[in-house]
Design a protein around this motif. Structure first.
Motif, PDB file in Angstrom:
ATOM      1  N   PRO A 297      65.094 -88.788  70.523  1.00 33.57           N
ATOM      2  CA  PRO A 297      65.296 -88.768  69.061  1.00 33.57           C
ATOM      3  C   PRO A 297      65.428 -87.353  68.484  1.00 33.57           C
ATOM      4  CG  PRO A 297      62.992 -89.180  69.553  1.00 33.57           C
ATOM      5  CD  PRO A 297      63.701 -89.067  70.878  1.00 33.57           C
ATOM      6  N   HIS A 298      66.405 -86.626  68.954  1.00 36.31           N
ATOM      7  CA  HIS A 298      66.727 -85.292  68.427  1.00 36.31           C
ATOM      8  C   HIS A 298      65.487 -84.387  68.385  1.00 36.31           C
ATOM      9  CE1 HIS A 298      69.904 -83.152  65.734  1.00 36.31           C
ATOM     10  NE2 HIS A 298      69.255 -82.293  66.491  1.00 36.31           N
ATOM     11  N   ILE A 299      64.908 -84.163  69.553  1.00 33.84           N
ATOM     12  CA  ILE A 299      63.706 -83.326  69.628  1.00 33.84           C
ATOM     13  C   ILE A 299      63.982 -81.984  70.312  1.00 33.84           C
ATOM     14  CG2 ILE A 299      62.071 -85.250  69.545  1.00 33.84           C
ATOM     15  CD1 ILE A 299      61.805 -85.008  72.632  1.00 33.84           C
ATOM     16  N   GLY A 300      65.254 -81.583  70.322  1.00 35.19           N
ATOM     17  CA  GLY A 300      65.636 -80.336  71.012  1.00 35.19           C
ATOM     18  C   GLY A 300      64.766 -79.145  70.661  1.00 35.19           C
ATOM     19  N   SER A 301      64.520 -78.964  69.371  1.00 36.40           N
ATOM     20  CA  SER A 301      63.745 -77.785  68.965  1.00 36.40           C
ATOM     21  C   SER A 301      62.280 -78.119  68.717  1.00 36.40           C
ATOM     22  CB  SER A 301      64.353 -77.164  67.709  1.00 36.40           C
ATOM     23  OG  SER A 301      64.159 -78.023  66.601  1.00 36.40           O
ATOM     24  N   ALA A 302      61.862 -79.326  69.113  1.00 35.34           N
ATOM     25  CA  ALA A 302      60.504 -79.782  68.777  1.00 35.34           C
ATOM     26  C   ALA A 302      59.435 -79.210  69.709  1.00 35.34           C
ATOM     27  CB  ALA A 302      60.446 -81.309  68.767  1.00 35.34           C
ATOM     28  N   ALA A 303      59.398 -77.899  69.774  1.00 36.06           N
ATOM     29  CA  ALA A 303      58.298 -77.246  70.487  1.00 36.06           C
ATOM     30  C   ALA A 303      57.406 -76.613  69.426  1.00 36.06           C
ATOM     31  CB  ALA A 303      58.819 -76.198  71.449  1.00 36.06           C
ATOM     32  N   ILE A 304      56.110 -76.706  69.630  1.00 30.28           N
ATOM     33  CA  ILE A 304      55.153 -76.245  68.612  1.00 30.28           C
ATOM     34  C   ILE A 304      55.421 -74.802  68.215  1.00 30.28           C
ATOM     35  CG2 ILE A 304      52.699 -75.795  68.158  1.00 30.28           C
ATOM     36  CD1 ILE A 304      52.165 -78.181  70.200  1.00 30.28           C
ATOM     37  N   GLU A 305      55.548 -73.931  69.232  1.00 32.32           N
ATOM     38  CA  GLU A 305      55.745 -72.503  68.962  1.00 32.32           C
ATOM     39  C   GLU A 305      57.042 -72.262  68.191  1.00 32.32           C
ATOM     40  OE1 GLU A 305      54.984 -73.958  71.748  1.00 32.32           O
ATOM     41  OE2 GLU A 305      53.311 -72.947  72.728  1.00 32.32           O
ATOM     42  N   THR A 306      58.087 -72.993  68.544  1.00 34.45           N
ATOM     43  CA  THR A 306      59.375 -72.849  67.876  1.00 34.45           C
ATOM     44  C   THR A 306      59.288 -73.243  66.409  1.00 34.45           C
ATOM     45  OG1 THR A 306      60.599 -73.240  69.889  1.00 34.45           O
ATOM     46  CG2 THR A 306      61.754 -73.721  67.848  1.00 34.45           C
ATOM     47  N   ARG A 307      58.665 -74.373  66.159  1.00 34.82           N
ATOM     48  CA  ARG A 307      58.561 -74.848  64.775  1.00 34.82           C
ATOM     49  C   ARG A 307      57.668 -73.918  63.952  1.00 34.82           C
ATOM     50  NH1 ARG A 307      60.401 -80.386  64.720  1.00 34.82           N
ATOM     51  NH2 ARG A 307      62.429 -80.181  65.707  1.00 34.82           N
ATOM     52  N   GLU A 308      56.659 -73.336  64.597  1.00 36.08           N
ATOM     53  CA  GLU A 308      55.829 -72.343  63.900  1.00 36.08           C
ATOM     54  C   GLU A 308      56.661 -71.115  63.535  1.00 36.08           C
ATOM     55  OE1 GLU A 308      52.529 -71.831  66.567  1.00 36.08           O
ATOM     56  OE2 GLU A 308      51.397 -73.479  65.661  1.00 36.08           O
ATOM     57  N   GLU A 309      57.486 -70.674  64.483  1.00 41.52           N
ATOM     58  CA  GLU A 309      58.357 -69.524  64.208  1.00 41.52           C
ATOM     59  C   GLU A 309      59.340 -69.840  63.086  1.00 41.52           C
ATOM     60  OE1 GLU A 309      60.437 -68.127  67.728  1.00 41.52           O
ATOM     61  OE2 GLU A 309      58.550 -68.165  68.840  1.00 41.52           O
ATOM     62  N   MET A 310      59.884 -71.055  63.115  1.00 37.30           N
ATOM     63  CA  MET A 310      60.831 -71.453  62.067  1.00 37.30           C
ATOM     64  C   MET A 310      60.151 -71.472  60.695  1.00 37.30           C
ATOM     65  SD  MET A 310      62.923 -74.472  64.108  1.00 37.30           S
ATOM     66  CE  MET A 310      64.075 -74.971  62.828  1.00 37.30           C
ATOM     67  N   ALA A 311      58.901 -71.921  60.670  1.00 35.77           N
ATOM     68  CA  ALA A 311      58.159 -71.960  59.401  1.00 35.77           C
ATOM     69  C   ALA A 311      57.927 -70.542  58.870  1.00 35.77           C
ATOM     70  CB  ALA A 311      56.823 -72.684  59.606  1.00 35.77           C
ATOM     71  N   ILE A 312      57.511 -69.649  59.769  1.00 37.86           N
ATOM     72  CA  ILE A 312      57.268 -68.254  59.366  1.00 37.86           C
ATOM     73  C   ILE A 312      58.562 -67.609  58.888  1.00 37.86           C
ATOM     74  CG2 ILE A 312      56.718 -65.961  60.313  1.00 37.86           C
ATOM     75  CD1 ILE A 312      54.527 -67.375  61.960  1.00 37.86           C
ATOM     76  N   GLU A 313      59.631 -67.872  59.636  1.00 37.58           N
ATOM     77  CA  GLU A 313      60.923 -67.284  59.283  1.00 37.58           C
ATOM     78  C   GLU A 313      61.409 -67.796  57.915  1.00 37.58           C
ATOM     79  OE1 GLU A 313      65.265 -67.165  61.349  1.00 37.58           O
ATOM     80  OE2 GLU A 313      63.577 -67.063  62.729  1.00 37.58           O
ATOM     81  N   SER A 314      61.156 -69.081  57.646  1.00 31.90           N
ATOM     82  CA  SER A 314      61.558 -69.650  56.350  1.00 31.90           C
ATOM     83  C   SER A 314      60.821 -68.963  55.206  1.00 31.90           C
ATOM     84  CB  SER A 314      61.224 -71.148  56.282  1.00 31.90           C
ATOM     85  OG  SER A 314      61.758 -71.822  57.368  1.00 31.90           O
ATOM     86  N   VAL A 315      59.525 -68.747  55.396  1.00 30.25           N
ATOM     87  CA  VAL A 315      58.732 -68.078  54.352  1.00 30.25           C
ATOM     88  C   VAL A 315      59.221 -66.638  54.167  1.00 30.25           C
ATOM     89  CG1 VAL A 315      56.427 -67.251  53.725  1.00 30.25           C
ATOM     90  CG2 VAL A 315      56.714 -69.552  54.675  1.00 30.25           C
TER      91      VAL A 315
END
Lengths: 333, 333
Positions: A297-315
């Protein structure tokens, strides 16, 4: 001085939240739940916002942008794709757009290798046999649940960007023989393609890619030119022992043609992280009846560290937009 | 001259069959079906055989050996393990035993990497959600179906033989930080361990392996010392974000302890190709209720090319045994 208002449509990871909370001169309005933000909540709170941080699931359209008002300076999207944002509406108002395209390369490349192995080694079929309680009744024989081995394979990449190249690097020690790739400029050598440790060639035609590959990895963007580029003709050219992997966008592959190719044994198997019409895939979907197809189900980027980086980058993008500074990744409108 | 009789308990792959059929002075008696050979058939035809080629599923015990008679010179097993063969019975009669331990390294290492990624990235859980038709109802959020990333991980190997080393080579380009291993001689450096491209250390205690690893890969032989070596205490020492992979033998891991560790979130996930009491795993097995556990039906070596090589090697061992020549791999009785 009045604090600048920012609207955040999600709960963020702890580090990203701290980065935001440390900025004391902001009035932060944040959706309180783990679930996706209600559109009515976004429209209610957007009014007066100088910055909005949105997810892929939040439509940031003319209505939201107009509701926010003329002080809106930045939209920061927690995503690689930006189709959910009305880019012309931002451009016409000189509102900047931040996004997060770079941090997910490793996570998606990891998942791509996983899908290659699952498709070749019949991982989905084998797992389901165990779950269904069939293991005790499976008489062992030398070719039970066997699949092709990756050693010696030619791996063909349809699209050869960051993720494809990161995938190739990972596949080399598995003993692959050769990599070939086709980009939107056929025959043009990708600069970064040197030194993978296996012969790596830019090829001139999609027919050659289909015919020569033991593993086809679809990693190109979805455009008018690439929609259904993997169609019945492409699949008919593939080897019976080859597998098809799609980690790009669903509509690059014609689902009906793929179902029929698997059904008729034209190819060995498939590993998909994306599919046309996702997420509206019901349990009776034709492809789910194919034992040799693994669908995630489209989990390509669903790694914890990646999503944390994406959150930081968004902020960071949000704050840079408010302060008129350089973003980590700014979308050129 | 009377032809020597050989009994083959399976259909073989085409190349292996040709190798056998090309030997014109043999009387080949071969089980005709794709299914496992009946014991009664084996006992009926063993009489007078000079060579027997058996599978892992065929018990080659005192009864079979005695039935064959004193002219029996060789048993060639299509397998790595030889527990199904009565080795003392062969030794006392000076009958040679061939087996196929080397050809499956790559296939098992490939599958090990697949299980690491499946366990970290929640591949089994994600696949099942799609199959069950849950995708349309899964609201996207930034940490939906996320798992730990392999980049930066410490990978701990319990046992560091051929397969473990081949696995490590494959994991290096995923960006792992460090490998540690424990063998039956703790602290002794494995000769082949140089030059993997990441710091690789022999460590002194199983406690350290459990505590320090983000990924634990069980690849040691099953012995009295290693039975249940991964027990409740080991699992309790592991990180909450760590995964356990078993590609060795089921009883090295205490299944009840693993089920309970997963249930209580003591570890993040598990990827198993083997399990205690396999293949008698029913659909209601407690471990199958754990969404974070991927269980495969012992398909580590189930790659087409590998099984073809094993078949050819078995035939070569059989012929070498008949002719008094060197085998590809002879078991030291």
């Amino acid at each position: 001085m009045t604090k600048l208002k920012v609207v955040i449509t999600r709960q963020l990871s702890a580090d990203a939240q701290k980065l935001l909370d440390d900025v004391t001169d902001l009035h932060v309005v944040q959706w309180p739940s783990e679930k996706p933000c209600d559109r009515s909540w976004l429209l209610e709170h957007a009014k007066g916002a100088s910055g909005i941080l949105v997810m892929l699931t939040d439509k940031c359209d003319e209505e939201v942008i107009a509701t926010a008002g003329p002080q809106l300076k930045v939209v920061a999207s927690f995503s690689v794709g930006t189709d959910h944002v009305d880019r012309p509406a931002l451009k016409s108002r000189n509102i900047r757009l931040g996004y997060t395209p770079t941090s997910l390369t490793d996570a998606v490349a990891d998942l791509t290798v996983m899908l290659v192995l699952m498709a070749q080694r019949r991982g989905g079929e084998a797992m389901r046999a165990v779950i269904d309680g069939k293991w005790p009744q499976m008489p062992w024989h030398p070719f039970l649940l066997t699949g092709p081995q990756i050693r010696g394979c030619t791996v063909g990449f349809l699209g050869f960007g960051r993720i494809a190249q990161a995938t190739l690097k990972r596949l080399v020690p598995f003993g692959i023989k050769r990599a070939i790739y086709l980009t939107s400029k056929p025959g043009k050598i990708v600069k970064e393609a040197d030194g993978f440790g296996v012969p790596t060639e830019s090829i001139g035609s999609i027919e050659e890619l289909a015919t020569d590959s033991d593993v086809v990895i679809v990693g190109c963007p979805l455009t008018e030119q690439t929609k259904y580029i993997v169609n019945a003709e492409f699949l008919a050219r593939m080897k019976k022992t080859a597998v098809l992997i799609n980690i790009a966008r669903g509509p690059v592959v014609d689902t009906d043609a793929l179902t029929s190719a698997l059904d008729q044994g034209q190819i060995f198997g498939a590993g998909l992280d994306v599919i046309e019409n996702e997420p509206n895939i019901q349990a009776d979907h034709a492809l789910l009846k194919q034992p040799r197809c693994v669908l995630l189900p489209h989990i390509g980027s669903a790694a914890i560290e990646t999503r944390e980086e994406m959150a930081i980058e968004s902020v960071k993008n949000l704050l840079a937009g408010l302060n008129g500074e350089a973003m980590v990744n700014e979308y050129e409108l």
